[in-house]
Design an enzyme around this catalytic site. Sequence first.
Site, PDB file in Angstrom:
ATOM      1  N   ASP A  14       0.823  -1.210   0.000  1.00 38.87           N
ATOM      2  CA  ASP A  14       0.000   0.000   0.000  1.00 38.87           C
ATOM      3  C   ASP A  14       0.862   1.268   0.000  1.00 38.87           C
ATOM      4  OD1 ASP A  14      -2.319   1.456   0.037  1.00 38.87           O
ATOM      5  OD2 ASP A  14      -2.658   1.256   2.186  1.00 38.87           O
ATOM      6  N   ASN A  62     -10.603  -2.938  -6.360  1.00 41.06           N
ATOM      7  CA  ASN A  62      -9.747  -1.981  -7.079  1.00 41.06           C
ATOM      8  C   ASN A  62     -10.261  -1.696  -8.496  1.00 41.06           C
ATOM      9  OD1 ASN A  62      -6.593  -3.091  -5.593  1.00 41.06           O
ATOM     10  ND2 ASN A  62      -7.935  -1.424  -4.977  1.00 41.06           N
TER      11      ASN A  62
HETATM   12  C1  FPP Z   1      -1.981   0.122  -3.475  1.00 45.65           C
HETATM   13  O1  FPP Z   1      -1.493   1.444  -3.368  1.00 45.65           O
HETATM   14  C2  FPP Z   1      -1.313  -0.569  -4.571  1.00 45.65           C
HETATM   15  C3  FPP Z   1      -1.910  -1.157  -5.643  1.00 45.65           C
HETATM   16  C4  FPP Z   1      -3.385  -1.150  -5.844  1.00 45.65           C
HETATM   17  C5  FPP Z   1      -1.129  -1.804  -6.709  1.00 45.65           C
HETATM   18  C6  FPP Z   1       0.065  -2.613  -6.223  1.00 45.65           C
HETATM   19  C7  FPP Z   1       0.823  -3.128  -7.372  1.00 45.65           C
HETATM   20  C8  FPP Z   1       2.172  -3.128  -7.482  1.00 45.65           C
HETATM   21  C9  FPP Z   1       3.099  -2.642  -6.453  1.00 45.65           C
HETATM   22  C10 FPP Z   1       2.778  -3.713  -8.697  1.00 45.65           C
HETATM   23  C11 FPP Z   1       3.228  -5.124  -8.409  1.00 45.65           C
HETATM   24  C12 FPP Z   1       2.266  -6.068  -8.881  1.00 45.65           C
HETATM   25  C13 FPP Z   1       2.327  -7.441  -8.900  1.00 45.65           C
HETATM   26  C14 FPP Z   1       1.485  -8.132  -9.880  1.00 45.65           C
HETATM   27  C15 FPP Z   1       3.156  -8.271  -8.059  1.00 45.65           C
HETATM   28  P1  FPP Z   1      -2.551   2.646  -3.473  1.00 45.65           P
HETATM   29  O2  FPP Z   1      -2.729   2.995  -4.899  1.00 45.65           O
HETATM   30  O3  FPP Z   1      -3.816   2.239  -2.771  1.00 45.65           O
HETATM   31  O4  FPP Z   1      -1.806   3.769  -2.706  1.00 45.65           O
HETATM   32  P2  FPP Z   1      -2.517   4.943  -1.884  1.00 45.65           P
HETATM   33  O5  FPP Z   1      -3.249   4.270  -0.744  1.00 45.65           O
HETATM   34  O6  FPP Z   1      -1.365   5.761  -1.414  1.00 45.65           O
HETATM   35  O7  FPP Z   1      -3.424   5.661  -2.813  1.00 45.65           O
END
Ligand code: FPP
Length: 233
Positions: A14, A62
């Site tokens: 996250d 998501n």
């Molecule tokens: C959450 O951060 C993150 C995600 C929804 C995507 C995570 C994906 C990766 C790190 C790429 C790696 C992928 C694989 C297939 C292993 P957020 O967008 O919710 O962050 P925020 O809470 O700060 O908005």
Amino acid sequence: MKEVLPYHVGIIMDGNGRWAVERGLSRSEGHQAGAENLESLLCHIYDRHIPYVSLYAFSTENFKRAEKEVSFLMNLFLDLFQKKLVKLKKLNVQILFSGRRENIPEKVWLAMKKLEEETKEGNRGVLNICLNYGGQYEIVDMTKKIVSLALSGKLKVSDITKEKVEENLYQNLPPLDFVIRTSGEKRISNFMLYQSAYAEYYFPKVYFPDFDCEEFDKAILEFQKRKRRFGGN
Ligand code: FPP
């Protein structure tokens, strides 16, 4: 004395969005940075002889995000599966996926199936990627499979055991010992509800793109301080 290590670690990756916004970048650049962090982090985890890793890459919920972000993430996953996870193939790690098929673009789905097939002999460790995943849906889907088996006469109700339930989850994995959620949020957000029954939790403040090998080692030191009782004394 032998070091106490988790056998199965889960990571809720996250904070990519906030990492980017704080740097005046787009959310997509945050996801890109998170993905770039992955390879060295995973190699480090397997080097530390932790054999099972589960990653929360994309929850079913998501898909409610802006179309542009979802589409960026799907292309990022495709790139990871076709190119960047190649190093893990060389490390002899078996890659598995957990989640529902629906809504995943065909080309991403095919790349997932290919990666599972290509790594199925991997015996150095297991990487379980949760994609279009929800813990409650996993329990619903397991229930449907078991009820279908019972209705078709292939399974007696008296034979429904804990083991039978585990065999019918998306993957039959050992229980999670340690779940790390980066970014300081203290929630589990539907991540591997069944498997985390006795997991220890850790919520470091750093955003996922900054959760490097050093941060992981700090997490392990924290795990080693925990006294696990599994319901006993
Ligand atoms: C959450 O951060 C993150 C995600 C929804 C995507 C995570 C994906 C990766 C790190 C790429 C790696 C992928 C694989 C297939 C292993 P957020 O967008 O919710 O962050 P925020 O809470 O700060 O908005």
